[in-house]
Design a protein around this motif. Structure first.
Motif, PDB file in Angstrom:
ATOM      1  N   LEU A   1       4.197   1.679  -7.831  1.00  0.00           N
ATOM      2  CA  LEU A   1       3.838   3.084  -7.962  1.00  0.00           C
ATOM      3  C   LEU A   1       2.477   3.387  -7.371  1.00  0.00           C
ATOM      4  CD1 LEU A   1       4.521   4.395 -11.577  1.00  0.00           C
ATOM      5  CD2 LEU A   1       4.916   5.583  -9.444  1.00  0.00           C
ATOM      6  N   CYS A   2       2.335   4.555  -6.756  1.00  0.00           N
ATOM      7  CA  CYS A   2       1.005   5.019  -6.360  1.00  0.00           C
ATOM      8  C   CYS A   2       0.465   5.914  -7.465  1.00  0.00           C
ATOM      9  CB  CYS A   2       1.048   5.813  -5.065  1.00  0.00           C
ATOM     10  SG  CYS A   2      -0.529   6.605  -4.717  1.00  0.00           S
ATOM     11  N   HIS A   3      -0.720   5.576  -7.952  1.00  0.00           N
ATOM     12  CA  HIS A   3      -1.249   6.332  -9.078  1.00  0.00           C
ATOM     13  C   HIS A   3      -2.013   7.566  -8.659  1.00  0.00           C
ATOM     14  CE1 HIS A   3       0.008   3.864 -12.397  1.00  0.00           C
ATOM     15  NE2 HIS A   3       0.022   2.910 -11.494  1.00  0.00           N
ATOM     16  N   TYR A   4      -1.969   7.835  -7.394  1.00  0.00           N
ATOM     17  CA  TYR A   4      -2.603   9.053  -6.913  1.00  0.00           C
ATOM     18  C   TYR A   4      -1.581  10.142  -6.701  1.00  0.00           C
ATOM     19  CZ  TYR A   4      -7.516   8.755  -6.156  1.00  0.00           C
ATOM     20  OH  TYR A   4      -8.858   8.771  -6.338  1.00  0.00           O
ATOM     21  N   CYS A   5      -0.537   9.820  -5.923  1.00  0.00           N
ATOM     22  CA  CYS A   5       0.393  10.873  -5.520  1.00  0.00           C
ATOM     23  C   CYS A   5       1.749  10.727  -6.188  1.00  0.00           C
ATOM     24  CB  CYS A   5       0.566  10.858  -4.005  1.00  0.00           C
ATOM     25  SG  CYS A   5       1.463   9.411  -3.435  1.00  0.00           S
ATOM     26  N   GLY A   6       1.977   9.630  -6.873  1.00  0.00           N
ATOM     27  CA  GLY A   6       3.242   9.472  -7.560  1.00  0.00           C
ATOM     28  C   GLY A   6       4.321   8.793  -6.733  1.00  0.00           C
ATOM     29  N   HIS A   7       4.013   8.471  -5.475  1.00  0.00           N
ATOM     30  CA  HIS A   7       4.986   7.755  -4.644  1.00  0.00           C
ATOM     31  C   HIS A   7       5.471   6.492  -5.361  1.00  0.00           C
ATOM     32  CE1 HIS A   7       6.618   5.585  -1.126  1.00  0.00           C
ATOM     33  NE2 HIS A   7       6.013   4.536  -1.669  1.00  0.00           N
ATOM     34  N   GLN A   8       6.769   6.238  -5.300  1.00  0.00           N
ATOM     35  CA  GLN A   8       7.252   4.995  -5.906  1.00  0.00           C
ATOM     36  C   GLN A   8       8.322   4.325  -5.070  1.00  0.00           C
ATOM     37  OE1 GLN A   8      10.071   5.634  -9.269  1.00  0.00           O
ATOM     38  NE2 GLN A   8       8.704   7.340  -9.722  1.00  0.00           N
TER      39      GLN A   8
ATOM     40  N   MET B   1       0.827  -1.201   0.000  1.00  0.00           N
ATOM     41  CA  MET B   1       0.000   0.000   0.000  1.00  0.00           C
ATOM     42  C   MET B   1       0.866   1.257   0.000  1.00  0.00           C
ATOM     43  SD  MET B   1      -3.074  -1.316   0.284  1.00  0.00           S
ATOM     44  CE  MET B   1      -4.202  -0.069   0.921  1.00  0.00           C
ATOM     45  N   CYS B   2       0.285   2.346  -0.506  1.00  0.00           N
ATOM     46  CA  CYS B   2       0.972   3.632  -0.471  1.00  0.00           C
ATOM     47  C   CYS B   2       0.971   4.169   0.958  1.00  0.00           C
ATOM     48  CB  CYS B   2       0.277   4.625  -1.387  1.00  0.00           C
ATOM     49  SG  CYS B   2       0.903   6.297  -1.226  1.00  0.00           S
ATOM     50  N   PRO B   3       2.115   4.678   1.437  1.00  0.00           N
ATOM     51  CA  PRO B   3       2.183   5.153   2.823  1.00  0.00           C
ATOM     52  C   PRO B   3       1.293   6.361   3.093  1.00  0.00           C
ATOM     53  CG  PRO B   3       4.255   5.552   1.648  1.00  0.00           C
ATOM     54  CD  PRO B   3       3.413   4.698   0.770  1.00  0.00           C
ATOM     55  N   SER B   4       0.987   7.169   2.089  1.00  0.00           N
ATOM     56  CA  SER B   4       0.215   8.377   2.396  1.00  0.00           C
ATOM     57  C   SER B   4      -1.176   8.420   1.768  1.00  0.00           C
ATOM     58  CB  SER B   4       1.015   9.616   1.972  1.00  0.00           C
ATOM     59  OG  SER B   4       1.534   9.439   0.686  1.00  0.00           O
ATOM     60  N   CYS B   5      -1.572   7.402   1.047  1.00  0.00           N
ATOM     61  CA  CYS B   5      -2.863   7.488   0.360  1.00  0.00           C
ATOM     62  C   CYS B   5      -3.872   6.409   0.712  1.00  0.00           C
ATOM     63  CB  CYS B   5      -2.676   7.452  -1.154  1.00  0.00           C
ATOM     64  SG  CYS B   5      -1.871   8.896  -1.802  1.00  0.00           S
ATOM     65  N   ASP B   6      -3.511   5.410   1.415  1.00  0.00           N
ATOM     66  CA  ASP B   6      -4.426   4.309   1.695  1.00  0.00           C
ATOM     67  C   ASP B   6      -4.933   3.696   0.396  1.00  0.00           C
ATOM     68  OD1 ASP B   6      -5.828   2.498   3.156  1.00  0.00           O
ATOM     69  OD2 ASP B   6      -7.584   3.774   3.420  1.00  0.00           O
TER      70      ASP B   6
HETATM   71 ZN    ZN Z   1       0.086   7.715  -2.706  1.00  0.00          ZN
END
Ligand code: ZN
Ligand code: ADP
Length: 739
Positions: free
Chosen positions: A464-471, A446-451
């Motif tokens: 990759l997180c497709h919301y915030c761009g975290h990778q 899971m993404c650490p900041s987006c759930d």
């Molecule tokens: Zn994210």
């Protein structure tokens, strides 16, 4: 003074998206489709008249070539088109196109009929005196004995021309040949026995209250469990509406516009119904529009485009299965049919009823705190809600069962088949094999900041997180338990069919998916087979989740129930629960009762508790807290900007440039709204274009209007410096499809 028409070209290009003035011909009317000379070569272009004015010094204007057809769009609908343009940031011509069929000049259809003024005796005499060798003439005379003859249909049936014989008989004064206008209307072959229904006490109370709401122009959310009789209530409301000489529109999602639904309405309203969906031809649409204008059709049922039927005496709009994403258009104008319906009802003083067993969080919120009145149906008439059981497929996998169907499901299916009942097997196909789950601990990254779950990308071997761009870097070994490995998940209806054929005795399977429903009526025929009980097992994807009502179905099996949960979308829980409850609703419709088996490898997830209890409103009260915490709708408006280009970097750079420009103008206005992203879309490349998207979560409406204005300004006035050639930018208000 001269009569001048302002027109909008029916042309895609944003560069010509404004009104042009032309000298009007005497036939020119507001809302008419015309041909105008345009550009240097004065090539004729299609256009729509949006305003008529008197103007001096108009001699130099070019002149309208001609009016194309007798169909015009009303002033109110022109208003609506403008509203759609502004709300969804489309071009005017895209908004106007919603009201017209694609092809412009559609031939009216005529057929040849034969009638006679002779009495039966005279006809008999004529037959007796006719030469026995003129078979065609004899046949026509025989048929006339039974009434008028549709010669065109007869010729099609026999595959030969009979016109000569008819003409000969006309000369002998035996008959008259008539050309008549006929209307193309969609064919309907699915048959359903008619039931005579009296609303039960609860349904009556609800219908009465909604009737009051309609009279007071108040909107209603009808929250009723599957099979509680929402459709029967709709029918009652429509009857009232038509009795009051007003017109009504019923919207259903395209996939639940099943032959069953249509047959149910046809049984009651007959030829007064028009049907609008994506498969009807332009000719059918035009002819139905003509029937509407001549007052013969006063009810349309259809997918979202039915909103644009030319009703000017609108009394009621009903939106069934209002939670469905199909109500949001994916093409420009990216309109939300429910918002457009709200607007239409305001303009025409009509009533709006939206209904579902699983309304969206936003809709339920509006009914609890906002502009909608909440009406509830919590019981099934003559049936009970099915009982539900969750089967953990992860456990099965550990015990060595590598089949898609659990042992429990196979046993249950066999039992129903043995008892001559019917089974529906639903395969959740949303999602892609890009989702990864650990085969030992069932962990999903899971993404650490987006759930929101991370997605695997082969390029660069990244998550990759497709919301915030975290990778982050991807390792095959699970980062949770360090024992198992991540596995791709992917299922198919064919594989299920094979498993059942080999494991269940006396299985007679109908499979409904994209492969088996290619032909024009194949969908209808397959469903009819199941309805007639020539088959006992129906396997399908999303196509079968809605609108089906089969009395003998006593078991529903849901496979892959949690797949949607790992979807990078803030609505993934809501959608997953909604889907499970909708599909379960296909079981236990008759007096047999029913059972639902839900297979998942995430059985600990809380939504399954709500599913078992069929407690959608309980889920709402929990989910709304999360929406508030993360500022998702209904606590904000989501605005998405998407850039697409053949090179990924180009799309990404443009997105950043737009983001900076928007931020610059917002800061100047002392507004602190930051973009989330940009990040690549989940499916990054479509038709050879790479896509990057970013989101704005905006809390109040004024800021929404301001931000839209700024974006519009950047995309038009500042386009040359911000958006390079070859980059396509689109804007979406509250998008439903996050991929
Ligand atoms: Zn994210
Ligand atoms: P929903 O639209 O809420 O899913 P339906 O209107 O399809 O529910 O109703 C489910 C089934 O129950 C249908 O076959 C319908 O004809 C039947 N039904 C609903 N209300 C009544 C009633 N008052 N009397 C008899 N049958 C009813």
């Amino acid at each position: 003074m001269a009569k001048v028409a302002k027109v909008v070209l029916r042309h895609k290009s944003k560069y010509v998206d404004r009104e042009y003035s032309y000298l009007a011909t005497p036939e020119t009317k507001l809302g008419a489709q015309v041909l105008v000379p345009f550009g240097k070569g004065n090539r004729p272009y299609e256009a729509v008249v949006t305003e008529m004015i008197e103007q001096e010094d108009a001699e130099d204007l070019k002149k309208i070539v001609r009016v194309v057809s007798d169909f015009t769009i009303s002033p109110k609908k022109l208003e609506l088109a403008k509203w759609i343009r502004d709300r969804y940031m489309s071009s005017f011509s895209e908004a106007i196109n919603l009201f017209f069929s694609k092809a412009q000049e559609i031939q009216k259809l005529h057929e040849t009929y034969l009638v006679t003024e002779l009495s039966s005796e005279e006809l008999e005499q004529k037959i007796a005196s006719e030469n026995k060798n003129s078979r065609n003439k004899l046949m026509l005379l025989q048929l006339l004995l039974e009434g008028e003859v549709n010669l065109s249909a007869l010729q099609r049936e026999l595959g030969k021309s009979l016109l000569q014989s008819a003409r000969a008989l006309e000369k002998e004064n035996a008959l008259i040949i008539e050309e008549r206008r006929v209307h193309r209307v969609p064919m309907q072959t699915y048959q359903l026995e008619q039931k005579n229904i009296t609303l039960n006490h609860n349904q009556q109370l609800v219908a009465k209250q909604i009737g009051k709401n309609i009279a007071a122009a108040k909107q209603t959310l009808l929250y009723g469990i599957t099979g509680s009789g929402k459709t029967e209530v709709y029918i009652e409301l429509i009857k009232k509406c038509l009795e009051n000489k007003k017109q009504a529109i019923v919207l259903v999602p395209e996939i639940s516009l099943t032959p069953q639904t249509i047959a149910r309405f046809k049984n009651i309203f007959g030829d007064r119904i028009g049907i609008f969906h994506s498969k009807i031809s332009d000719g059918e649409r035009k002819d139905q529009n003509d029937l509407i204008l001549s007052g013969k059709i006063d009810l349309v049922i259809g997918a979202r485009s039915a909103l644009f039927a030319p009703f000017e005496n609108l009394g009621l709009i009903i939106i069934d299965e209002c939670h469905d994403d199909a109500y949001k258009s994916e093409q420009s104008p990216k309109y939300d049919a429910i918002e457009v319906a709200e607007q239409l009802c305001k303009m025409y003083g009509a009533g709006l009823v939206i209904g579902s067993a699983t309304p969206t969080i936003e809709q339920y919120y509006q009914a609890v705190y906002g502009d909608y009145d909440l009406q509830t149906l919590s019981q099934r008439e003559g049936g009970i809600l099915p009982t539900m059981e969750i089967v953990d497929t992860f456990e099965e996998m550990k015990m060595g069962n590598l089949q898609l169907l659990s042992k429990k499901a196979i046993q249950a299916i066999q039992k129903e088949v043995d008892e001559e009942k019917q089974v529906i097997i639903f395969l959740n196909k949303r999602g892609f094999a890009t989702t990864l789950t650990c085969d030992f601990c069932n962990h999903t990254a899971m993404c650490p900041s987006c759930d929101i779950s991370l997605t695997y990308h082969q390029v660069g071997n990244k998550l990759l997180c497709h919301y915030c761009g975290h990778q982050e870097e991807y390792h095959k070994k699970c980062k949770n338990c360090a024992v198992g490995h991540y596995q791709h998940i992917g299922y198919g209806t064919q594989r299920i069919e094979q498993e059942i054929s080999s494991l269940v005795q006396n299985a007679n399977i109908v499979r409904l998916d994209k492969d088996t429903t290619q032909g024009k009526d194949s969908h209808e025929k397959l469903l009819q087979r199941f309805k007639n009980q020539e088959s006992n097992i129906l396997i399908g994807t999303q196509m079968i989740s809605k609108g089906l009502d089969f009395e003998k179905v006593s078991l529903v099996v849901v496979l892959n129930a949690d797949q949607g949960l790992r979807f990078p979308d803030y609505r993934s829980k809501e959608k997953t629960l909604s889907q499970i409850l909708q599909v379960s609703g296909r079981a236990g419709r008759g007096s047999l009762g029913g059972k639902v088996i839900v297979q998942t490898n995430d059985s600990g997830n809380k939504i399954f508790e709500y599913a078992i209890k069929q407690d959608y409103s309980g889920f709402f009260w929990e989910e709304i807290k999360e929406r508030k915490a993360f500022l998702y709708p209904p606590f904000s408006t989501l605005l998405r900007i998407q850039c697409a280009a053949e090179q990924s970097e180009l799309a990404a750079e443009t997105a950043v440039r737009i983001k900076d420009a928007v931020e610059y103008y917002l800061t100047k206005r002392e507004r602190n709204i930051t973009a989330i992203g940009p990040a690549p879309n989940l499916i990054q490349r479509i038709e050879n274009k790479y896509r990057w998207q970013m989101f704005y979560k905006i809390e109040n409406d004024e800021d929404v209007v301001l931000t839209k204005k700024i974006i519009q300004y950047i995309l038009t006035e500042k386009r040359a410096v911000v958006v390079p050639q070859g980059v396509f930018v689109s804007v979406d208000i509250n998008p439903k499809n996050m991929i």
